[in-house]
Structures are given as structure tokens and as C-alpha cells.
Design a protein around this motif. Sequence first.
Motif: not given
Length: 154
Positions: A4-9, A27-32, A43-46
Motif C-alpha cells: 500500500g501507500l505509506y506516505e504522501a507529502h 486526521l490525527e496529528l502524528a508528529y510536528q 494509524k500505523g498504515e499511512s
Amino acid sequence: MIKGLYEAHLPVSNLENSIVFYKKLGLELAYQKGKVAFFWIVKGESWLGLWESDSVHVNYHPSIRHLAFKIEEEDLEHVKEWLSSIGIEVRTEFGLTSEQQPLVLSNYPHAHAAIYFSDPDGNSLELISPLRLDDVESFNEMSLEEWRKRYSSL
């Protein structure tokens, strides 16, 4: 191998404004850190990376500034009202008005229902649900209502 696709920017001009916008989408903020933020799509997938930049306003082309988020088919019934309730306007696409959306795209031999909108920087966002993955004839884009009338018995 590929699962699958893990990340996009996406580039953004104001990270704090974009964080507010993407939180409204659920969407849940995961990191900043600094001028970068990541949101979990699943969560944990993309996840989605947002990068604050002075060079956000490059010419739009779907290959570089477009994301499609998968939704369930049953969510199509209320997606327009949900977007409106959080202050997001539906974009007209493929010659169909916002009243005719969600629209159905023929990616023969598949059919997908979608609705389009933009983030604060004009990045193209889409909520999409597969309808049929096989055996649908090729057709021009149409409203979901029209598609169901035509193809619900298949």
C-alpha cells in the motif's frame, strides 16, 4: 512486496492553518517539528506530510498536488453535507456541478465515486470510494444518483 501507500507529502504556506484544516477532516496529528507536520490517515498504515514552504504556489497538476482519501461507499450519502458542516466547499469537476456530486468516474473496467475539494493552499483533495472493480462498460462521468439508476441492477 508492496502492500500500500505509506506516505504522501504536500507543500503548505502556513503550517498552523493547515494543521487546523486537516484536523477538521478528522486526521490525527502524528508528529510536528519546525516547519513539518505528519498526520495519520490510517494509524500505523499511512500518513500525510505537510511541509511549510515559500514555494507552495507552483502550477497545479494532479501528479504533484493531489491526494485521494478512500471512504466507504455508505459515506457517499452524507459526504457533501459533512464537508459543508466543516466549512469546506465542493469543487466542480469533469463538467458536473456541486449538486451533481459525488460524481462517478469511469476508469474502465472500474467505477469509482468521488468528491473534490481544496485545502487552504489549493492542493487538490478527493474523497473516493470504489463502486465496481470489474465488468462495467465505459461511460462518461456522471452523478452518483444517475450511476445508481443505470447500474444498480448489475
